[in-house]
Write an enzyme that holds these catalytic residues in place. Sequence first.
Site, PDB file in Angstrom:
ATOM      1  N   GLN A 172      35.567  46.210  40.113  1.00 54.68           N
ATOM      2  CA  GLN A 172      35.255  45.803  41.481  1.00 54.68           C
ATOM      3  C   GLN A 172      34.039  44.862  41.480  1.00 54.68           C
ATOM      4  O   GLN A 172      33.857  44.143  40.525  1.00 54.68           O
ATOM      5  CB  GLN A 172      35.029  47.018  42.404  1.00 54.68           C
ATOM      6  N   GLY A 194      42.150  45.290  38.439  1.00 54.35           N
ATOM      7  CA  GLY A 194      43.141  44.511  37.697  1.00 54.35           C
ATOM      8  C   GLY A 194      42.375  43.425  36.989  1.00 54.35           C
ATOM      9  O   GLY A 194      41.867  42.507  37.628  1.00 54.35           O
ATOM     10  N   HIS A 195      42.218  43.544  35.689  1.00 59.82           N
ATOM     11  CA  HIS A 195      41.416  42.596  34.914  1.00 59.82           C
ATOM     12  C   HIS A 195      42.334  41.737  34.057  1.00 59.82           C
ATOM     13  O   HIS A 195      43.029  42.248  33.172  1.00 59.82           O
ATOM     14  CB  HIS A 195      40.396  43.351  34.045  1.00 59.82           C
ATOM     15  N   ASP A 227      37.327  40.767  41.382  1.00 61.08           N
ATOM     16  CA  ASP A 227      38.199  39.686  40.901  1.00 61.08           C
ATOM     17  C   ASP A 227      37.441  38.422  40.529  1.00 61.08           C
ATOM     18  O   ASP A 227      37.971  37.311  40.643  1.00 61.08           O
ATOM     19  CB  ASP A 227      39.285  39.346  41.949  1.00 61.08           C
ATOM     20  N   LYS A 246      36.093  39.208  35.465  1.00 69.28           N
ATOM     21  CA  LYS A 246      35.431  40.115  34.497  1.00 69.28           C
ATOM     22  C   LYS A 246      36.269  40.289  33.236  1.00 69.28           C
ATOM     23  O   LYS A 246      35.749  40.257  32.115  1.00 69.28           O
ATOM     24  CB  LYS A 246      35.175  41.492  35.158  1.00 69.28           C
TER      25      LYS A 246
HETATM   26  P1  GDP Z   1      38.648  40.589  37.408  1.00 67.06           P
HETATM   27  O1  GDP Z   1      39.197  41.700  38.234  1.00 67.06           O
HETATM   28  O2  GDP Z   1      37.201  40.326  37.696  1.00 67.06           O
HETATM   29  O3  GDP Z   1      38.893  40.769  35.931  1.00 67.06           O
HETATM   30  O4  GDP Z   1      39.418  39.275  37.852  1.00 67.06           O
HETATM   31  P2  GDP Z   1      41.010  39.133  38.085  1.00 67.06           P
HETATM   32  O5  GDP Z   1      41.683  39.118  36.780  1.00 67.06           O
HETATM   33  O6  GDP Z   1      41.487  40.112  39.092  1.00 67.06           O
HETATM   34  O7  GDP Z   1      41.068  37.736  38.831  1.00 67.06           O
HETATM   35  C1  GDP Z   1      40.594  36.583  38.252  1.00 67.06           C
HETATM   36  C2  GDP Z   1      41.758  35.570  38.183  1.00 67.06           C
HETATM   37  O8  GDP Z   1      41.244  34.286  37.916  1.00 67.06           O
HETATM   38  C3  GDP Z   1      42.726  35.860  37.063  1.00 67.06           C
HETATM   39  O9  GDP Z   1      44.011  35.447  37.440  1.00 67.06           O
HETATM   40  C4  GDP Z   1      42.191  35.014  35.926  1.00 67.06           C
HETATM   41  O10 GDP Z   1      43.204  34.656  34.987  1.00 67.06           O
HETATM   42  C5  GDP Z   1      41.720  33.796  36.669  1.00 67.06           C
HETATM   43  N1  GDP Z   1      40.568  33.112  36.099  1.00 67.06           N
HETATM   44  C6  GDP Z   1      39.489  33.608  35.464  1.00 67.06           C
HETATM   45  N2  GDP Z   1      38.595  32.644  35.190  1.00 67.06           N
HETATM   46  C7  GDP Z   1      39.121  31.497  35.684  1.00 67.06           C
HETATM   47  C8  GDP Z   1      38.666  30.149  35.747  1.00 67.06           C
HETATM   48  O11 GDP Z   1      37.566  29.796  35.321  1.00 67.06           O
HETATM   49  N3  GDP Z   1      39.494  29.234  36.351  1.00 67.06           N
HETATM   50  C9  GDP Z   1      40.704  29.582  36.867  1.00 67.06           C
HETATM   51  N4  GDP Z   1      41.435  28.630  37.439  1.00 67.06           N
HETATM   52  N5  GDP Z   1      41.160  30.841  36.811  1.00 67.06           N
HETATM   53  C10 GDP Z   1      40.372  31.778  36.253  1.00 67.06           C
HETATM   54  P1  IMO Z   2      38.640  44.434  40.129  1.00 67.01           P
HETATM   55  O1  IMO Z   2      38.017  45.352  39.114  1.00 67.01           O
HETATM   56  C1  IMO Z   2      39.144  43.367  44.325  1.00 67.01           C
HETATM   57  C2  IMO Z   2      39.178  46.651  47.214  1.00 67.01           C
HETATM   58  C3  IMO Z   2      40.473  46.950  47.923  1.00 67.01           C
HETATM   59  C4  IMO Z   2      39.934  47.509  49.229  1.00 67.01           C
HETATM   60  C5  IMO Z   2      38.704  48.286  48.792  1.00 67.01           C
HETATM   61  C6  IMO Z   2      38.954  49.778  48.582  1.00 67.01           C
HETATM   62  O2  IMO Z   2      39.960  43.894  39.738  1.00 67.01           O
HETATM   63  O3  IMO Z   2      37.661  43.384  40.562  1.00 67.01           O
HETATM   64  P2  IMO Z   2      40.237  51.254  46.785  1.00 67.01           P
HETATM   65  O4  IMO Z   2      41.597  51.128  46.206  1.00 67.01           O
HETATM   66  O5  IMO Z   2      39.132  51.190  45.786  1.00 67.01           O
HETATM   67  O6  IMO Z   2      40.111  52.440  47.687  1.00 67.01           O
HETATM   68  O7  IMO Z   2      40.080  49.970  47.742  1.00 67.01           O
HETATM   69  O8  IMO Z   2      38.293  47.708  47.576  1.00 67.01           O
HETATM   70  N1  IMO Z   2      39.268  46.658  45.735  1.00 67.01           N
HETATM   71  C7  IMO Z   2      39.237  45.545  44.988  1.00 67.01           C
HETATM   72  N2  IMO Z   2      39.183  44.250  45.344  1.00 67.01           N
HETATM   73  N3  IMO Z   2      39.098  43.717  43.022  1.00 67.01           N
HETATM   74  C8  IMO Z   2      39.124  45.013  42.657  1.00 67.01           C
HETATM   75  O9  IMO Z   2      38.952  45.411  41.372  1.00 67.01           O
HETATM   76  C9  IMO Z   2      39.230  46.006  43.653  1.00 67.01           C
HETATM   77  N4  IMO Z   2      39.300  47.348  43.643  1.00 67.01           N
HETATM   78  C10 IMO Z   2      39.308  47.741  44.917  1.00 67.01           C
HETATM   79  O10 IMO Z   2      41.235  45.778  48.107  1.00 67.01           O
HETATM   80  O11 IMO Z   2      39.498  46.459  50.052  1.00 67.01           O
HETATM   81 MG    MG Z   3      40.807  42.044  39.534  1.00 64.61          MG
END
Ligand code: GDP
Ligand code: IMO
Ligand code: MG
Length: 428
Positions: free
Chosen positions: A224, A42-43, A15, A18
Amino acid sequence: MIKKADVLLGLQWGDEGKGKIVDVLTPQYDIIGRFQGGPNAGHTLEFNGIKHVLHTIPSGIFHEKSINIIGNGVVIDPVIFQREIAALTNLGVDVSKRLLLSKRAHLILPTHRLIDAASEAAKGKGKIGSTLKGIGPTYMDKTGRNGLRVGDISMPDFKEKYYALVEKHAEILKHYHFKYQLDELEPAWMEGIEVLKTIQHIESEHYMNQALLGGKSVLAEGAQGSMLDIDFGSYPFVTSSSTICAGACTGLGIAPNRIGEVLGIFKAYCTRVGSGPFPTELSDATGELIRKTGNEFGSTTGRPRRCGWLDLPALKFAVTINGVTQLLMMKADVLSIFQTLQICTHYKYDGKVIDYLPYDISPEHLEPVYRNIQGWNKDLTGLTQAGQLPDALNRYIEFIENEVHVPITIVSVGPDRTQTIIRNNVLA
Ligand code: GDP
Ligand code: IMO
Ligand code: MG
C-alpha cells in the site's frame, strides 16, 4: 559488522511501483521481508518479457540468492498464497529454498472475506472501496485477540480454533443479513493450509536480527502507501495496517535503531484506487489521458485508478512521517505526453493558503494550488543513463528535491527492470 535494515515503501495511495523497484534492488540484498498488508497488494515485476504480479510473496523471489520472508505483520490468505506458489512454480521458481514464513503472521479465513463483503455492502455509498480480500476483518481479529496465526496450523487443536472463530464470524454475519455458502469456500482454504505447511515456518524476528548481527543486508518491502496508513492516511478510507516505516519495526521485529535507509517511492503524478478524498484528482480528459498512458488499472482488482497531478504537501507529509532518506520517482515516462505539467505546491484550506496536509482533506474544505512547470515532452523509455535525462525533467526533479529536501536517487522510465535510471547510488 552489524547491519541495518533498509525500508522501501510507497508514499502515495499505493501502486507506486514497489514491486518493480524491489526486484531491481534485490541483487544488493541478502534478505527481502514483507512487513504488512496481504493480498490487497498487487506488486508488478517485468523482466525478460515476463510480467508477474505478486500479492503476498516478497518481490525478491525471482532472485536465486536472496531469502524472502513474509513477516509477522502480514496477513495471509492460504487460497491466494497457493495460487501465487503455483504461478511461480510454473515459471520454474523453486520457492522451497527461498521463502520463509513468520509463525506470527495472521491467517485470512473465508469468513473474513465474507465479513469484508458484507460490511462494504452495508456501507452503500460510503464504502471504502476495499479490495474485498478480508484485510480489515483479519486485522480486527488480530487486535481483538481472536486471530488464527501460521503457528497455529501445526497445533493439534487447529481445526477446533478454526471452527470456534468461524462461529463468531457467523454471528457477525447474521447482523448483516448477508447470504453466503461457506461450504463452497472451505475446501480450497483447507487445501491452501496444506500448501502453507510445505513452506518453512520460522521465528522471523529472531532470524532477521541474527541475520543483521551476522552482517547480512535486509530490505523491508512495504505494501500500500502512506496515504492509506491506518493512522496517517485519509481515514476511514484507508487500509487496516501500518503502511509507514514504523510498520517495518512492528511487522518484522526490527528495532527503530536498526533501520538504515528509508527509500520512499512515488509516481511523478498521483493515483488512487477505491473511495476517499484525493485533492489533486483530475476528473477530466487530462486524468483520462494519464490513466490510458500509464495503464492505470489496479493490479489486484483491475479497477481503473483515479489520476491527478503530483501533490507536494502530501508528499512532504509522507516523507516526514517515514523519515525518508532517498526518493525514487516512478513513471516519469507517462508524463512525456504533456507540454506543460502542473504540480500542487500548496492547498487553499477554508480560504487560507497552507503548505501542509491538514486533518480534513475533503474537497469541501481543501483546494489544490498549482504551479505550472514546463514538460519534457520526449520519449524516455529507451534511456539508461542519468546524463541522458532531458533538461526539463531534471528541472522537475530538482524542483521536487528543493521542496522536499530529500534526493531523488532513482528515476524509473518504464515498467521493465532495465528501464531504471540510477542518479546517485547511495546504496552501493
Ligand atoms: P506496486 O503495488 O507499488 O508494486 O505497483 P503496481 O505494480 O500495482 O503498479 C505499478 C504499475 O506501473 C505496474 O503495472 C508496473 O509494471 C508499472 N510501472 C512501474 N514503474 C513504471 C514506470 O516507470 N513506467 C511505466 N510506464 N510503468 C511503470
Ligand atoms: P499495493 O501494495 C492501491 C486500497 C483499496 C481501498 C483501501 C482499503 O499494490 O500498493 P483494503 O482491501 O485494504 O481493505 O482496501 O485501500 N488499497 C490499495 N490501493 N494499492 C494497494 O496495494 C492497495 N491495497 C489496498 O483500493 O481503497
Ligand atoms: Mg499495486
